[in-house]
Design a protein around this motif. Structure first.
Motif, PDB file in Angstrom:
ATOM      1  N   SER A   1       0.850  -1.200   0.000  1.00 39.87           N
ATOM      2  CA  SER A   1       0.000   0.000   0.000  1.00 39.87           C
ATOM      3  C   SER A   1       0.876   1.236   0.000  1.00 39.87           C
ATOM      4  CB  SER A   1      -0.937   0.014   1.206  1.00 39.87           C
ATOM      5  OG  SER A   1      -0.175   0.116   2.404  1.00 39.87           O
ATOM      6  N   SER A   2       0.279   2.337  -0.365  1.00 46.35           N
ATOM      7  CA  SER A   2       0.988   3.628  -0.336  1.00 46.35           C
ATOM      8  C   SER A   2      -0.023   4.735  -0.103  1.00 46.35           C
ATOM      9  CB  SER A   2       1.747   3.868  -1.643  1.00 46.35           C
ATOM     10  OG  SER A   2       0.852   3.963  -2.733  1.00 46.35           O
ATOM     11  N   ALA A   3       0.448   5.784   0.527  1.00 46.63           N
ATOM     12  CA  ALA A   3      -0.397   6.957   0.764  1.00 46.63           C
ATOM     13  C   ALA A   3       0.053   8.071  -0.160  1.00 46.63           C
ATOM     14  CB  ALA A   3      -0.312   7.394   2.214  1.00 46.63           C
ATOM     15  N   ASP A   4      -0.835   8.478  -1.031  1.00 45.38           N
ATOM     16  CA  ASP A   4      -0.565   9.614  -1.935  1.00 45.38           C
ATOM     17  C   ASP A   4       0.749   9.432  -2.694  1.00 45.38           C
ATOM     18  OD1 ASP A   4      -2.902  11.028  -0.996  1.00 45.38           O
ATOM     19  OD2 ASP A   4      -1.750  11.452   0.819  1.00 45.38           O
ATOM     20  N   GLY A   5       0.962   8.243  -3.222  1.00 44.27           N
ATOM     21  CA  GLY A   5       2.160   7.998  -4.005  1.00 44.27           C
ATOM     22  C   GLY A   5       3.437   8.027  -3.180  1.00 44.27           C
ATOM     23  N   ASN A   6       3.338   7.649  -1.903  1.00 45.72           N
ATOM     24  CA  ASN A   6       4.503   7.622  -0.993  1.00 45.72           C
ATOM     25  C   ASN A   6       5.135   9.004  -0.777  1.00 45.72           C
ATOM     26  OD1 ASN A   6       4.541   4.817  -0.368  1.00 45.72           O
ATOM     27  ND2 ASN A   6       5.439   4.390  -2.384  1.00 45.72           N
ATOM     28  N   ARG A   7       4.361  10.054  -0.890  1.00 38.34           N
ATOM     29  CA  ARG A   7       4.925  11.380  -0.625  1.00 38.34           C
ATOM     30  C   ARG A   7       5.206  11.528   0.876  1.00 38.34           C
ATOM     31  NH1 ARG A   7      -0.667  14.740  -1.274  1.00 38.34           N
ATOM     32  NH2 ARG A   7      -1.212  14.835   0.950  1.00 38.34           N
ATOM     33  N   THR A   8       6.251  12.261   1.187  1.00 40.59           N
ATOM     34  CA  THR A   8       6.595  12.512   2.594  1.00 40.59           C
ATOM     35  C   THR A   8       5.841  13.727   3.100  1.00 40.59           C
ATOM     36  OG1 THR A   8       8.503  13.831   1.936  1.00 40.59           O
ATOM     37  CG2 THR A   8       8.881  11.495   2.352  1.00 40.59           C
ATOM     38  N   ALA A   9       5.757  13.804   4.415  1.00 39.39           N
ATOM     39  CA  ALA A   9       5.036  14.928   5.019  1.00 39.39           C
ATOM     40  C   ALA A   9       5.796  16.230   4.780  1.00 39.39           C
ATOM     41  CB  ALA A   9       4.854  14.695   6.508  1.00 39.39           C
ATOM     42  N   ASN A  10       5.072  17.250   4.387  1.00 36.27           N
ATOM     43  CA  ASN A  10       5.675  18.566   4.163  1.00 36.27           C
ATOM     44  C   ASN A  10       5.479  19.401   5.423  1.00 36.27           C
ATOM     45  OD1 ASN A  10       6.705  20.917   2.938  1.00 36.27           O
ATOM     46  ND2 ASN A  10       4.630  21.563   2.415  1.00 36.27           N
ATOM     47  N   VAL A  11       6.545  19.480   6.245  1.00 31.03           N
ATOM     48  CA  VAL A  11       6.489  20.221   7.510  1.00 31.03           C
ATOM     49  C   VAL A  11       7.588  21.281   7.494  1.00 31.03           C
ATOM     50  CG1 VAL A  11       6.629  20.091  10.025  1.00 31.03           C
ATOM     51  CG2 VAL A  11       5.627  18.195   8.724  1.00 31.03           C
ATOM     52  N   VAL A  12       7.204  22.530   7.680  1.00 31.94           N
ATOM     53  CA  VAL A  12       8.153  23.648   7.766  1.00 31.94           C
ATOM     54  C   VAL A  12       8.231  24.066   9.226  1.00 31.94           C
ATOM     55  CG1 VAL A  12       8.766  25.938   6.926  1.00 31.94           C
ATOM     56  CG2 VAL A  12       7.459  24.372   5.458  1.00 31.94           C
ATOM     57  N   SER A  13       9.410  23.985   9.800  1.00 26.11           N
ATOM     58  CA  SER A  13       9.508  24.228  11.241  1.00 26.11           C
ATOM     59  C   SER A  13      10.613  25.214  11.572  1.00 26.11           C
ATOM     60  CB  SER A  13       9.756  22.914  11.984  1.00 26.11           C
ATOM     61  OG  SER A  13      11.007  22.364  11.623  1.00 26.11           O
ATOM     62  N   GLY A  14      10.471  25.832  12.694  1.00 25.66           N
ATOM     63  CA  GLY A  14      11.484  26.712  13.264  1.00 25.66           C
ATOM     64  C   GLY A  14      11.400  26.624  14.775  1.00 25.66           C
ATOM     65  N   SER A  15      12.490  26.908  15.439  1.00 25.66           N
ATOM     66  CA  SER A  15      12.494  26.814  16.902  1.00 25.66           C
ATOM     67  C   SER A  15      13.186  28.030  17.489  1.00 25.66           C
ATOM     68  CB  SER A  15      13.187  25.529  17.368  1.00 25.66           C
ATOM     69  OG  SER A  15      14.528  25.493  16.926  1.00 25.66           O
ATOM     70  N   VAL A  16      12.905  28.266  18.762  1.00 31.51           N
ATOM     71  CA  VAL A  16      13.476  29.416  19.452  1.00 31.51           C
ATOM     72  C   VAL A  16      13.579  29.090  20.937  1.00 31.51           C
ATOM     73  CG1 VAL A  16      11.205  30.495  19.780  1.00 31.51           C
ATOM     74  CG2 VAL A  16      13.264  31.908  19.847  1.00 31.51           C
ATOM     75  N   THR A  17      14.597  29.632  21.573  1.00 32.40           N
ATOM     76  CA  THR A  17      14.766  29.484  23.009  1.00 32.40           C
ATOM     77  C   THR A  17      14.063  30.624  23.719  1.00 32.40           C
ATOM     78  OG1 THR A  17      16.900  28.380  22.731  1.00 32.40           O
ATOM     79  CG2 THR A  17      16.432  29.331  24.889  1.00 32.40           C
ATOM     80  N   VAL A  18      13.217  30.298  24.681  1.00 37.03           N
ATOM     81  CA  VAL A  18      12.505  31.303  25.466  1.00 37.03           C
ATOM     82  C   VAL A  18      12.883  31.112  26.932  1.00 37.03           C
ATOM     83  CG1 VAL A  18      10.615  31.441  23.824  1.00 37.03           C
ATOM     84  CG2 VAL A  18      10.461  29.838  25.738  1.00 37.03           C
ATOM     85  N   PHE A  19      12.456  32.072  27.769  1.00 34.45           N
ATOM     86  CA  PHE A  19      12.846  32.063  29.177  1.00 34.45           C
ATOM     87  C   PHE A  19      11.628  32.285  30.057  1.00 34.45           C
ATOM     88  CE2 PHE A  19      16.366  33.508  26.601  1.00 34.45           C
ATOM     89  CZ  PHE A  19      17.401  32.677  27.019  1.00 34.45           C
ATOM     90  N   ASP A  20      11.628  31.598  31.207  1.00 34.79           N
ATOM     91  CA  ASP A  20      10.561  31.830  32.167  1.00 34.79           C
ATOM     92  C   ASP A  20      10.991  32.901  33.166  1.00 34.79           C
ATOM     93  OD1 ASP A  20      12.203  30.607  34.095  1.00 34.79           O
ATOM     94  OD2 ASP A  20      11.289  28.640  33.799  1.00 34.79           O
TER      95      ASP A  20
END
Length: 557
Positions: free
Chosen positions: A314-333
């Motif tokens: 089986s395959s989902a959508d022609g075996n396409r990978t998930a398209n995730v755009v991410s960024g991260s940041v350090t915050v302070f309490d």
């Protein structure tokens, strides 16, 4: 009497050129004195004795000029040359050189003095003082918020070297970047099964497909074919998360029958095929999973049933990978403890993106990960309208472990082209800024061209701690020297005009440098020759006058 006049004239010349040599000697002695300004001496003649008075012209006679014999010379002025001296780089932050006519203001024993010498240090009490004489540099000290008070009231520049900044809890993160407009959707839309069910095997047969929710998180879709008779099967399914925990199962089995297509290969019959429309074979878990929508159709109609080897796939959508755009940041309490926030964007439709902000379980008091979700709708030109951000005021709130206050952090995605955009450019998202910081201690000092003393703290932040002030005078030559590179205002200098460095005083500071003496040795040696020759010539006048007097005294012999 004339001979005596020439004697006294020669003596006055000797005195003048001796004073000239004294000035030259002082200049040369201070050729390496920081901030020193060389002096010059000028002469003028003294009274003149009338030998004959002049007369006015008449109708019948011409006028006559007066005859005068000078009685020698005297010092006309001794002036300082206040021209700018050259700078020598030292690399010491508290070494300051002045560019312009201003002067540092120093206080010693309750009196104000003025100087061009900027060799300063911080003493044991944190006062900025002259390294030469301990006089305290005057200016203004900033308050706890780093604001320098207005006006020109002077005070001692005192910097607490043990100064610390409290932690500042992050309250807002500004995000920027781009989401590629022609990106594929992230949410799995269709799962297609292929292959063969071996008719002679009792089964059951499983086929597993990796699918993605709207946030790009992976799940397993497991479809099971259970044999119920010859060429007949029940189809059931289950969705599991990445840890194998069941999220949802099919409500009821779908009974299918395979029929011979005439070539020995069995395909689903018409009644079975009719069961796989968008209603019967759609897996929609929008309300069934806390991590985001799962909504796709599965299509097993390509599966065959014969006695060949089982080859299910089986395959989902022609075996396409998930398209995730991410960024991260350090915050302070509020205690200054750092935490990592990750922001992910996934495409859910044309000009439509979902956002998912999260903080890991290691940062929360209850050990559970915290997240916040929403959507963005972009305009056709790729700009973002704040009204199209859902929710309207996106936030991520969590209780940090360790005893800090609850963190309430606003997520600012910007507007127009000023934050997150959607164009054909590559996808990239990052934090532009966040307003929190850990607690920090003073680690370094800088002084800018306007005399602002900037404290650099261990967390990288800076704060204004004070400002050095400058004095200018209407007549610098009216100042009197007090020694130790200090000057005082005097009768003809005018009152000091206290101001800030910059355009108003035409004076700026160069930190890490010292102004050198402006004495020109070649000029001083030339003047020394002139002084020497002048002294010799006046001495010759005295000698010659003495010889003439000797001749007169010899007349009685």
């Amino acid at each position: 009497m004339a001979l005596l006049n020439s004697l006294f004239a020669g003596v006055s010349g000797l005195r003048n050129h001796q004073s000239m040599m004294d000035v030259i000697g002082n200049n040369i002695a201070n050729v390496n004195t920081i901030g020193f300004k060389g002096s010059r001496v000028t002469f003028c003649d003294t009274f003149n004795q009338f030998v004959k008075a002049g007369t006015n012209p008449t109708d019948t006679t011409g006028g006559t000029n007066s005859f005068q014999i000078g009685l020698g010379g005297k010092i006309n002025s001794i002036d300082r040359n206040w021209n700018q001296g050259t700078f020598e780089r030292t690399g010491i932050t508290t070494d300051l050189a002045l560019q312009g006519p201003g002067m540092f203001i120093l206080k010693s024993d309750g009196s104000n003095y003025f100087s061009r010498a900027g060799s300063f240090i911080f003493d044991g009490a944190g006062k900025l003082v002259s390294a030469q004489n301990g006089a305290i540099v005057q200016g203004k000290v900033a308050n706890e918020d780093g604001v320098v008070p207005p006006g020109n009231n002077l005070e001692d520049i005192i910097i607490d070297k043990n100064l610390k900044l409290p932690a500042i809890a992050t309250s807002e993160i500004n995000w920027g970047g781009n989401l590629r407009s022609n990106s594929t959707l992230t949410l799995s839309e269709e799962v297609v099964q292929r292959g063969n069910l071996k008719s002679s095997d009792a089964g059951p047969f499983d086929v597993t497909t990796e699918i993605y929710n709207m946030y790009g998180e992976a799940f397993n879709f497991i479809e099971t074919f259970t044999k119920t008779g010859a060429n007949a099967y029940d189809i059931t399914w289950e969705v599991q998360d990445s840890e194998g925990t069941s999220i949802a199962t099919s409500a009821a089995a779908i009974a299918v029958v395979f029929a011979d297509n005439g070539s020995g290969t069995f395909l689903m019959d018409a009644a079975s095929l009719a069961k796989f429309d968008d209603i019967n074979n759609r897996v929609n878990l929008s309300a069934g999973t806390p991590t985001g929508d799962i909504d796709f159709v599965f299509d097993p109609t390509l599966i065959t049933n014969n006695d060949s080897t089982s080859t299910l796939s089986s395959s989902a959508d022609g075996n396409r990978t998930a398209n995730v755009v991410s960024g991260s940041v350090t915050v302070f309490d509020s205690l200054g403890i750092s935490h990592q926030i990750t922001l992910e964007f996934t495409k859910i439709g044309d000009n439509q993106w979902a956002w998912h902000a999260s903080i890991p379980s290691t940062s929360t008091v209850d050990g559970l990960a915290v997240h916040s979700d929403g959507t963005l709708a972009f305009n056709p030109d790729g700009t973002l309208d704040p009204a199209n951000i859902s929710p309207n005021n996106p936030q991520l709130n969590f209780v940090p472990k360790g005893g800090a206050n609850v963190s309430e952090i606003n997520l600012d995605f910007g507007s127009g082209f000023g934050g997150i955009t959607q164009t054909s450019a590559s996808s990239v998202v990052s934090s532009l800024s966040q307003d929190g910081s850990p607690s920090a201690s003073l680690s370094n000092l800088n002084i800018d061209q306007y005399g602002n003393i900037l404290g650099i703290f261990s967390n990288g932040n800076s704060r204004t701690l004070g400002q050095i002030m400058v004095a200018t005078f209407a007549n610098l030559n009216g100042l009197i020297s007090e020694g130790n590179n200090l000057f005082s205002a005097y009768a003809n200098s005018g009152d000091p005009r206290i101001g800030e460095f910059g355009e108003g005083t035409s004076t700026t500071i160069q930190a890490g440098a010292l102004e050198q003496s402006n004495v020109d040795l070649s000029e001083e040696f030339t003047k020394m020759i002139v002084s020497q020759r002048g002294f010799q010539a006046n001495a010759r006048v005295i000698t010659t006058a003495d010889n003439l007097l000797q001749e007169i005294t010899n007349l009685i012999r």
